[in-house]
Write an enzyme that holds these catalytic residues in place. Sequence first.
Site, PDB file in Angstrom:
ATOM      1  N   MET A   1       0.842  -1.205   0.000  1.00 52.80           N
ATOM      2  CA  MET A   1       0.000   0.000   0.000  1.00 52.80           C
ATOM      3  C   MET A   1       0.875   1.253   0.000  1.00 52.80           C
ATOM      4  O   MET A   1       0.403   2.347   0.321  1.00 52.80           O
ATOM      5  CB  MET A   1      -0.931  -0.012   1.209  1.00 52.80           C
ATOM      6  CG  MET A   1      -1.889  -1.206   1.179  1.00 52.80           C
ATOM      7  SD  MET A   1      -3.399  -0.939   2.115  1.00 52.80           S
ATOM      8  CE  MET A   1      -2.740  -0.688   3.757  1.00 52.80           C
ATOM      9  N   GLY A   2       2.151   1.107  -0.334  1.00 52.76           N
ATOM     10  CA  GLY A   2       3.036   2.268  -0.409  1.00 52.76           C
ATOM     11  C   GLY A   2       3.536   2.696   0.956  1.00 52.76           C
ATOM     12  O   GLY A   2       3.473   1.928   1.911  1.00 52.76           O
TER      13      GLY A   2
ATOM     14  N   HIS B   1       8.942   1.047   3.408  1.00 58.25           N
ATOM     15  CA  HIS B   1      10.025   1.029   4.395  1.00 58.25           C
ATOM     16  C   HIS B   1      10.822  -0.252   4.209  1.00 58.25           C
ATOM     17  O   HIS B   1      10.536  -1.038   3.295  1.00 58.25           O
ATOM     18  CB  HIS B   1       9.450   1.156   5.811  1.00 58.25           C
ATOM     19  CG  HIS B   1       8.357   0.166   6.116  1.00 58.25           C
ATOM     20  ND1 HIS B   1       8.574  -1.198   6.150  1.00 58.25           N
ATOM     21  CD2 HIS B   1       7.035   0.328   6.376  1.00 58.25           C
ATOM     22  CE1 HIS B   1       7.445  -1.816   6.441  1.00 58.25           C
ATOM     23  NE2 HIS B   1       6.477  -0.925   6.568  1.00 58.25           N
TER      24      HIS B   1
ATOM     25  N   GLY C   1      10.784  -3.026   5.605  1.00 59.59           N
ATOM     26  CA  GLY C   1       9.998  -4.270   5.582  1.00 59.59           C
ATOM     27  C   GLY C   1       9.607  -4.608   4.154  1.00 59.59           C
ATOM     28  O   GLY C   1       9.826  -5.724   3.670  1.00 59.59           O
ATOM     29  N   HIS C   2       9.050  -3.608   3.452  1.00 57.16           N
ATOM     30  CA  HIS C   2       8.736  -3.807   2.037  1.00 57.16           C
ATOM     31  C   HIS C   2      10.027  -4.077   1.253  1.00 57.16           C
ATOM     32  O   HIS C   2      10.062  -4.918   0.359  1.00 57.16           O
ATOM     33  CB  HIS C   2       8.069  -2.561   1.446  1.00 57.16           C
ATOM     34  CG  HIS C   2       6.826  -2.106   2.161  1.00 57.16           C
ATOM     35  ND1 HIS C   2       6.795  -0.994   2.962  1.00 57.16           N
ATOM     36  CD2 HIS C   2       5.582  -2.620   2.191  1.00 57.16           C
ATOM     37  CE1 HIS C   2       5.575  -0.828   3.443  1.00 57.16           C
ATOM     38  NE2 HIS C   2       4.811  -1.801   3.003  1.00 57.16           N
TER      39      HIS C   2
ATOM     40  N   GLN D   1     -10.446  -2.686   1.905  1.00 53.62           N
ATOM     41  CA  GLN D   1     -10.005  -3.394   3.104  1.00 53.62           C
ATOM     42  C   GLN D   1      -9.989  -2.527   4.361  1.00 53.62           C
ATOM     43  O   GLN D   1      -9.567  -2.980   5.417  1.00 53.62           O
ATOM     44  CB  GLN D   1      -8.639  -4.052   2.880  1.00 53.62           C
ATOM     45  CG  GLN D   1      -7.468  -3.080   2.796  1.00 53.62           C
ATOM     46  CD  GLN D   1      -6.214  -3.788   2.335  1.00 53.62           C
ATOM     47  OE1 GLN D   1      -6.117  -4.276   1.210  1.00 53.62           O
ATOM     48  NE2 GLN D   1      -5.214  -3.862   3.220  1.00 53.62           N
TER      49      GLN D   1
ATOM     50  N   GLY E   1       4.739 -10.431   3.798  1.00 55.64           N
ATOM     51  CA  GLY E   1       5.527 -10.360   5.027  1.00 55.64           C
ATOM     52  C   GLY E   1       4.877 -11.142   6.164  1.00 55.64           C
ATOM     53  O   GLY E   1       3.656 -11.126   6.314  1.00 55.64           O
TER      54      GLY E   1
ATOM     55  N   LYS F   1       5.012 -10.206   9.057  1.00 63.91           N
ATOM     56  CA  LYS F   1       4.442  -9.161   9.919  1.00 63.91           C
ATOM     57  C   LYS F   1       2.914  -9.283   9.960  1.00 63.91           C
ATOM     58  O   LYS F   1       2.292  -9.133  10.996  1.00 63.91           O
ATOM     59  CB  LYS F   1       4.878  -7.793   9.367  1.00 63.91           C
ATOM     60  CG  LYS F   1       4.052  -6.618   9.770  1.00 63.91           C
ATOM     61  CD  LYS F   1       4.420  -6.173  11.137  1.00 63.91           C
ATOM     62  CE  LYS F   1       3.613  -5.007  11.661  1.00 63.91           C
ATOM     63  NZ  LYS F   1       2.690  -4.378  10.788  1.00 63.91           N
TER      64      LYS F   1
ATOM     65  N   SER G   1       4.080   1.079   8.233  1.00 63.60           N
ATOM     66  CA  SER G   1       3.775   2.416   7.712  1.00 63.60           C
ATOM     67  C   SER G   1       3.010   3.217   8.765  1.00 63.60           C
ATOM     68  O   SER G   1       2.984   4.443   8.728  1.00 63.60           O
ATOM     69  CB  SER G   1       2.939   2.309   6.439  1.00 63.60           C
ATOM     70  OG  SER G   1       3.571   1.452   5.518  1.00 63.60           O
TER      71      SER G   1
HETATM   72  P1  AMP Z   1       1.396  -2.997   3.473  1.00 65.94           P
HETATM   73  O1  AMP Z   1       1.972  -1.947   2.583  1.00 65.94           O
HETATM   74  O2  AMP Z   1       1.373  -2.601   4.910  1.00 65.94           O
HETATM   75  O3  AMP Z   1       0.085  -3.535   2.963  1.00 65.94           O
HETATM   76  O4  AMP Z   1       2.413  -4.215   3.418  1.00 65.94           O
HETATM   77  C1  AMP Z   1       2.795  -4.773   2.187  1.00 65.94           C
HETATM   78  C2  AMP Z   1       3.577  -6.030   2.454  1.00 65.94           C
HETATM   79  O5  AMP Z   1       4.740  -5.739   3.234  1.00 65.94           O
HETATM   80  C3  AMP Z   1       2.764  -7.070   3.251  1.00 65.94           C
HETATM   81  O6  AMP Z   1       3.021  -8.372   2.726  1.00 65.94           O
HETATM   82  C4  AMP Z   1       3.312  -6.919   4.638  1.00 65.94           C
HETATM   83  O7  AMP Z   1       3.215  -8.103   5.419  1.00 65.94           O
HETATM   84  C5  AMP Z   1       4.766  -6.583   4.357  1.00 65.94           C
HETATM   85  N1  AMP Z   1       5.374  -5.909   5.507  1.00 65.94           N
HETATM   86  C6  AMP Z   1       4.889  -4.835   6.190  1.00 65.94           C
HETATM   87  N2  AMP Z   1       5.702  -4.538   7.236  1.00 65.94           N
HETATM   88  C7  AMP Z   1       6.698  -5.461   7.223  1.00 65.94           C
HETATM   89  C8  AMP Z   1       7.839  -5.696   8.040  1.00 65.94           C
HETATM   90  N3  AMP Z   1       8.116  -4.932   9.096  1.00 65.94           N
HETATM   91  N4  AMP Z   1       8.641  -6.736   7.730  1.00 65.94           N
HETATM   92  C9  AMP Z   1       8.382  -7.525   6.652  1.00 65.94           C
HETATM   93  N5  AMP Z   1       7.328  -7.350   5.837  1.00 65.94           N
HETATM   94  C10 AMP Z   1       6.494  -6.335   6.111  1.00 65.94           C
END
Ligand code: AMP
Length: 297
Positions: free
Chosen positions: A38-39, A42, A44-45, A69, A155, A157, A194
Amino acid sequence: MTDRSTHAISILRTIQEVRQAVAEARARGLKVGLVPTMGALHEGHGSLIDLSVAECDVTVVSIFVNPLQFGPAEDFDRYPRDLEADTGFCQQRGADIIFAPTDEEMYPLKPRTHVEVTELTEGLCGAKRPGHFVGVTTVVTKLFHIVGPDVAYFGQKDAQQAAVIQRMVDDLNFPLEIRVGPTVREEDGLALSSRNRYLSSEERQAATALYRGLKEAAQLLDRGVKNPEEVQAAVRRVLQSEPLVEEEYVEVVDPSDLQPISLIGESVLVAVAAHLGKTRLIDNLLYPRFRSEFIRE
Ligand code: AMP
């Protein structure tokens, strides 16, 4: 190492463009990886992009804040959006394509078709965020159909999300592989998110309680504790020691079906959600697979 700062990246806004780009790659026999996000990117992404770049020939990062969502009282409107920074980030990491559609591109009509994974979505975050996982599985299905990757990266996470998507792919025979990367953390253990930017400095300090609680759980599991309630109580004690942390849930479940267990077996998922002011944070320990996030030897 190759210089990635000059690496070409395409920003594609339409379904037609991304389909064409992937079709061309496939015609050349290249392996395509997708990292759905979702942009507000960081590390993690970044770790998921790194995995894809290492394992695939072409990496597509989708950036889409999916309205489907978010609940009506959630943070859809204030969710951080910064396509310029995200583009630089993806380019540095060696991604090839950003797919950043508008809401209208993804949902030209109010969707009347949804994809729902049952049971696995009933507990944990699903219990507190009605409709959330239907929104996730529906948009991820659309992204899988639009991009058509060989591998998609998620992730740990978001443990429940990863399990739900894996189950959807198995149940509906999506022709792709799901890979789950470990949670990337700050020095003090807080999982990158994020949403961490919403935290005040006091809340940011208190937020490490989620990690500290899960670390206690890892230590108990290392000692051979088999009673899930003992693990749950230990995590709760750490959360309760921080006045700014309001527990939403602490659950000890079977990682395969996310159902509560009466005795801890070979593998266990300890999942936590808590509110710090207006910010909702989640974290989890998948033991023993991701034990090393908590116990450093
Ligand atoms: P989001 O942008 O929050 O929807 O996350 C996109 C992807 O990045 C999802 O598969 C999350 O599980 C993964 N993600 C978010 N935070 C982390 C993190 N700290 N470590 C590893 N993957 C992450």
